[in-house]
Design an enzyme around this catalytic site. Structure first.
Site, mmCIF file in Angstrom:
data_model
loop_
_atom_site.group_PDB
_atom_site.id
_atom_site.type_symbol
_atom_site.label_atom_id
_atom_site.label_comp_id
_atom_site.label_asym_id
_atom_site.label_seq_id
_atom_site.Cartn_x
_atom_site.Cartn_y
_atom_site.Cartn_z
ATOM 1 N N SER A 43 0.884 -1.162 0.005
ATOM 2 C CA SER A 43 -0.088 -0.063 -0.080
ATOM 3 C C SER A 43 0.942 1.095 -0.037
ATOM 4 O O SER A 43 1.163 1.896 0.915
ATOM 5 C CB SER A 43 -1.164 0.042 1.150
ATOM 6 O OG SER A 43 -0.409 0.448 2.371
ATOM 7 N N HIS A 159 -3.407 -5.751 2.898
ATOM 8 C CA HIS A 159 -2.663 -6.790 3.529
ATOM 9 C C HIS A 159 -3.304 -8.008 3.941
ATOM 10 O O HIS A 159 -2.742 -9.053 4.389
ATOM 11 C CB HIS A 159 -2.168 -6.242 4.694
ATOM 12 C CG HIS A 159 -1.078 -5.096 4.594
ATOM 13 N ND1 HIS A 159 -0.469 -4.383 5.581
ATOM 14 C CD2 HIS A 159 -0.476 -4.629 3.620
ATOM 15 C CE1 HIS A 159 0.131 -3.582 5.170
ATOM 16 N NE2 HIS A 159 0.208 -3.544 3.737
ATOM 17 N N GLU A 168 -4.406 -1.667 9.522
ATOM 18 C CA GLU A 168 -3.661 -1.935 10.735
ATOM 19 C C GLU A 168 -4.436 -1.564 12.022
ATOM 20 O O GLU A 168 -4.607 -0.300 12.148
ATOM 21 C CB GLU A 168 -2.349 -1.722 10.627
ATOM 22 C CG GLU A 168 -1.571 -2.092 9.742
ATOM 23 C CD GLU A 168 -0.293 -1.407 9.064
ATOM 24 O OE1 GLU A 168 0.246 -1.085 10.068
ATOM 25 O OE2 GLU A 168 0.042 -1.385 7.950
ATOM 26 N N GLU A 238 1.529 -9.078 7.376
ATOM 27 C CA GLU A 238 2.297 -8.678 8.543
ATOM 28 C C GLU A 238 2.105 -9.299 9.788
ATOM 29 O O GLU A 238 2.493 -8.857 11.067
ATOM 30 C CB GLU A 238 2.124 -7.227 8.936
ATOM 31 C CG GLU A 238 2.488 -6.333 7.676
ATOM 32 C CD GLU A 238 2.368 -4.787 7.981
ATOM 33 O OE1 GLU A 238 1.527 -4.270 8.942
ATOM 34 O OE2 GLU A 238 2.695 -4.097 7.030
ATOM 35 N N ASP A 273 -3.717 2.180 11.748
ATOM 36 C CA ASP A 273 -3.304 2.909 10.382
ATOM 37 C C ASP A 273 -4.437 2.626 9.301
ATOM 38 O O ASP A 273 -4.766 1.413 8.902
ATOM 39 C CB ASP A 273 -2.096 1.985 9.958
ATOM 40 C CG ASP A 273 -1.549 2.182 8.476
ATOM 41 O OD1 ASP A 273 -2.213 3.405 7.845
ATOM 42 O OD2 ASP A 273 -0.582 1.996 7.940
ATOM 43 N N GLU A 314 -3.042 6.862 11.575
ATOM 44 C CA GLU A 314 -2.006 6.932 10.624
ATOM 45 C C GLU A 314 -2.874 7.129 9.298
ATOM 46 O O GLU A 314 -3.830 6.367 9.060
ATOM 47 C CB GLU A 314 -1.111 5.542 10.714
ATOM 48 C CG GLU A 314 -0.104 5.720 9.587
ATOM 49 C CD GLU A 314 0.814 4.573 9.828
ATOM 50 O OE1 GLU A 314 0.982 3.841 10.939
ATOM 51 O OE2 GLU A 314 1.409 3.999 8.843
ATOM 52 N N ASP A 344 2.038 8.931 6.868
ATOM 53 C CA ASP A 344 2.917 7.880 6.200
ATOM 54 C C ASP A 344 2.956 8.028 4.734
ATOM 55 O O ASP A 344 3.855 8.992 4.103
ATOM 56 C CB ASP A 344 2.369 6.440 6.579
ATOM 57 C CG ASP A 344 2.958 5.167 6.005
ATOM 58 O OD1 ASP A 344 3.981 5.639 5.226
ATOM 59 O OD2 ASP A 344 2.407 4.134 5.715
ATOM 60 N N LYS A 369 10.285 5.546 7.007
ATOM 61 C CA LYS A 369 10.623 4.476 6.200
ATOM 62 C C LYS A 369 11.837 4.511 5.192
ATOM 63 O O LYS A 369 11.555 5.422 4.326
ATOM 64 C CB LYS A 369 9.340 3.770 5.163
ATOM 65 C CG LYS A 369 8.079 3.438 6.062
ATOM 66 C CD LYS A 369 7.052 3.073 5.163
ATOM 67 C CE LYS A 369 5.704 2.460 5.925
ATOM 68 N NZ LYS A 369 4.612 2.534 5.129
ATOM 69 N N SER A 396 9.257 2.456 10.673
ATOM 70 C CA SER A 396 8.344 1.398 10.316
ATOM 71 C C SER A 396 8.988 0.435 9.427
ATOM 72 O O SER A 396 9.732 0.850 8.716
ATOM 73 C CB SER A 396 7.006 2.208 9.627
ATOM 74 O OG SER A 396 6.291 1.179 8.961
ATOM 75 N N HIS A 397 8.456 -0.861 9.385
ATOM 76 C CA HIS A 397 8.819 -1.898 8.637
ATOM 77 C C HIS A 397 7.885 -1.612 7.454
ATOM 78 O O HIS A 397 7.259 -0.672 7.311
ATOM 79 C CB HIS A 397 8.570 -3.218 9.148
ATOM 80 C CG HIS A 397 7.182 -3.544 9.382
ATOM 81 N ND1 HIS A 397 6.265 -4.698 9.671
ATOM 82 C CD2 HIS A 397 6.020 -2.511 9.566
ATOM 83 C CE1 HIS A 397 5.104 -4.539 9.955
ATOM 84 N NE2 HIS A 397 5.000 -3.185 9.956
ATOM 85 N N ARG A 398 8.018 -2.372 6.379
ATOM 86 C CA ARG A 398 7.089 -2.490 5.185
ATOM 87 C C ARG A 398 6.395 -4.010 5.294
ATOM 88 O O ARG A 398 6.885 -4.845 5.870
ATOM 89 C CB ARG A 398 7.859 -2.566 3.948
ATOM 90 C CG ARG A 398 8.489 -1.134 3.574
ATOM 91 C CD ARG A 398 7.845 -0.079 3.834
ATOM 92 N NE ARG A 398 6.699 0.383 2.999
ATOM 93 C CZ ARG A 398 6.240 1.106 2.155
ATOM 94 N NH1 ARG A 398 7.388 1.804 1.708
ATOM 95 N NH2 ARG A 398 5.334 1.393 1.271
ATOM 96 N N SER A 399 5.361 -4.125 4.484
ATOM 97 C CA SER A 399 4.657 -5.311 4.566
ATOM 98 C C SER A 399 5.356 -6.546 3.960
ATOM 99 O O SER A 399 5.316 -7.598 4.094
ATOM 100 C CB SER A 399 3.236 -5.134 3.991
ATOM 101 O OG SER A 399 3.265 -4.671 2.502
ATOM 102 N N LYS A 420 7.053 0.478 14.529
ATOM 103 C CA LYS A 420 6.073 -0.383 14.127
ATOM 104 C C LYS A 420 6.718 -1.256 13.210
ATOM 105 O O LYS A 420 7.545 -1.368 12.310
ATOM 106 C CB LYS A 420 4.923 0.100 13.365
ATOM 107 C CG LYS A 420 5.026 0.701 12.305
ATOM 108 C CD LYS A 420 3.534 1.240 11.892
ATOM 109 C CE LYS A 420 3.206 0.585 10.510
ATOM 110 N NZ LYS A 420 2.214 1.143 9.846
HETATM 111 P P1 PGA Z 1 3.011 -1.087 3.084
HETATM 112 O O1 PGA Z 1 2.087 -0.707 4.251
HETATM 113 O O2 PGA Z 1 4.414 -1.339 3.414
HETATM 114 O O3 PGA Z 1 2.157 -2.619 2.277
HETATM 115 O O4 PGA Z 1 3.151 0.157 2.105
HETATM 116 C C1 PGA Z 1 2.694 -0.446 5.625
HETATM 117 C C2 PGA Z 1 1.859 0.827 5.857
HETATM 118 O O5 PGA Z 1 1.110 1.544 5.267
HETATM 119 O O6 PGA Z 1 2.105 1.217 6.915
HETATM 120 ZN ZN ZN Z 2 0.765 3.020 6.767
#
Ligand code: PGA
Ligand code: ZN
Length: 446
Positions: A43, A159, A168, A238, A273, A314, A344, A369, A396-399, A420
């Protein structure tokens, strides 16, 4: 210093947690060999740096051999023999070599993998742990501290295969130290699993007409047999559960029930989120539990904030809907404790977007990110800029992830308020939380 020069750089294609190809870099110095691999989102924000994919039939177009060749044939020969101590110089060199605004020539995935490996090798050359080294690069005064985890419980959106449009549902255990927060998150996650198995959703006649005010179900629905049993505990990308619920309040109620069963209800807060860009079409937010205008969504969020312990929202609006963001924040002026409005997709870890958002008073917290911008130096710059505005920072991580735990050191090094990294389950997610447990030990020793 003997181990401070790059001897060779080599890239290869590996698989990420979704089974799609991603880039891994191996960088060698006299001090050792250093690996780094990059994550990938699904996303994604419109303003993110470009992830280079091969197209064609191989891996359904998702191969990264172009990126691998860019490293092996273009970048590696130019880095050989360079000093490691100058992360900024190397990142600037990579940015220049790419020459585009959004890293579309060489690819942000290409450049980031190299930038991360250089950073790891640089830390080792200085005999520092990665978080200490990043804190030096950030020019932060010591001492280091750990971020608070925002841990995924339930997921939907892009996701998962359920009907939940919000992406999320995370809990933030409001305790110290980090290891205790993780314990609470893990216990609630396991309790939630049991609760979802027994869950029986209200029938249409038990849901109020507008379908948005479900409070844990009526007596009659509680007496019925569980409907989804084990199907409800399937997980999303995730590691969060993806139960067949549609209305956000139902997901929130399940989580709060799990916390309550363990006596943790006063110890946790919630971050959602929404990832609203995903369902924004023709100026409307079109979700399976109802269509909302921007104003309608502001009212909906204010209702949620009244009813639930919401710490943050978020991407509550699309990255194009500046008015929605501004209106939500302006409605907070009378609240004693103001929730975090977290950008984000809106910000894409990009200093230009962060400045724009500050000017418009659109948010008060930023997701960071690395692969949204593409180098460690620019990631640090974005975080510092957001901090200079008094915003909270969430690394933040990614999916789509690998087991690379770089973001844990990044979060500590730049002094992030939160991290996260998904559910407290699945190897690529717990890799990050487990690295933080080790850092906690390291910090206690000093
Ligand atoms: P993504 O989603 O890693 O699939 O872009 C994570 C988020 O939106 O925080
Ligand atoms: Zn996000």
């Amino acid at each position: 210093m003997k181990n401070s020069k790059i001897k060779f750089v080599k890239a290869r294609e590996i698989l990420d947690s979704r089974g799609n190809p991603t880039v891994e870099v191996e960088l060698e110095t006299d001090g050792g060999s250093f690996l780094a691999s990059v994550p990938s989102g699904v996303s994604k924000g419109k303003y993110e740096a470009v992830e280079l994919r091969d197209g064609g039939r191989r891996y359904h177009g998702k191969g990264v051999m172009k990126a691998v060749r860019n490293i092996n044939e273009i970048i590696a020969p130019k880095l050989k023999g360079r000093g490691l101590m100058k992360q900024k110089e190397i990142d600037e060199f990579l940015i220049k070599l790419d020459g585009t605004e959004n890293k579309s020539r060489l690819g942000a995935n290409t450049i980031l993998a190299v930038s991360m490996a250089v950073c790891r090798a640089g830390a080792a050359a200085k005999h520092l742990s990665l978080c200490q080294y990043i804190s030096q690069l950030t020019e932060r005064p010591a001492p280091l501290s750990l971020p608070i985890p925002s841990v995924l419980m339930i997921e939907g959106g892009a996701h998962a295969g359920n009907e939940l449009d919000f992406q999320e549902f995370m809990i933030v255990p409001w305790v110290n130290p980090f290891s205790k927060s993780l314990q609470i998150a893990s216990e609630i996650y396991q309790e939630l699993k049991k609760i979802i198995k027994d869950y029986n959703p209200p029938t249409a006649s038990e849901v109020p007409a507008e379908g948005r005010r479900v409070a844990g179900g009526s007596e009659s629905h509680r007496r019925r047999a569980p409907k989804y049993i084990n199907l409800g505990i399937n997980v999303g990308d995730e590691g969060g559960f993806a139960p067949p619920v549609r209305v956000p309040e139902e997901a929130l109620n399940l989580i709060l029930e799990a916390a309550k069963n363990l006596g943790y209800q006063k110890k946790i807060k919630i971050i959602l989120d929404v990832a609203a860009s995903q369902f924004y079409t023709d100026g409307k937010y079109k979700m399976r539990f109802g269509d909302f205008t921007s104003d309608g969504l502001v009212r909906y969020y204010l209702g949620l904030i009244k009813k639930y312990p919401i710490l943050g929202l978020e991407d509550p609006f699309s990255e194009e809907d500046w008015e929605g963001w501004e209106k939500l924040i302006s409605n907070f002026q009378f609240l004693i404790s103001k929730p975090l409005v977290i950008g984000d997709d809106l910000l894409a870890t990009n200093p230009k977007r962060i400045k724009l958002a500050k000017g418009k008073k659109a948010c008060n917290a930023a997701i960071i990110k690395m692969n949204q911008i593409g180098t460690i130096t620019e990631t640090i710059e974005a975080a510092k800029l957001a901090k200079s505005y008094g915003w909270e920072i969430i690394v933040s991580h990614r999916s789509g992830e690998t087991c690379d735990d770089f973001i844990s050191d990044l979060a500590v090094g730049i002094g992030a308020d939160f991290i996260k990294a998904g559910a407290p389950a699945r190897g690529e997610r717990v890799a990050k939380y487990n690295r933080l447990l080790r850092i906690e030990e390291e910090l206690h020793k000093n």
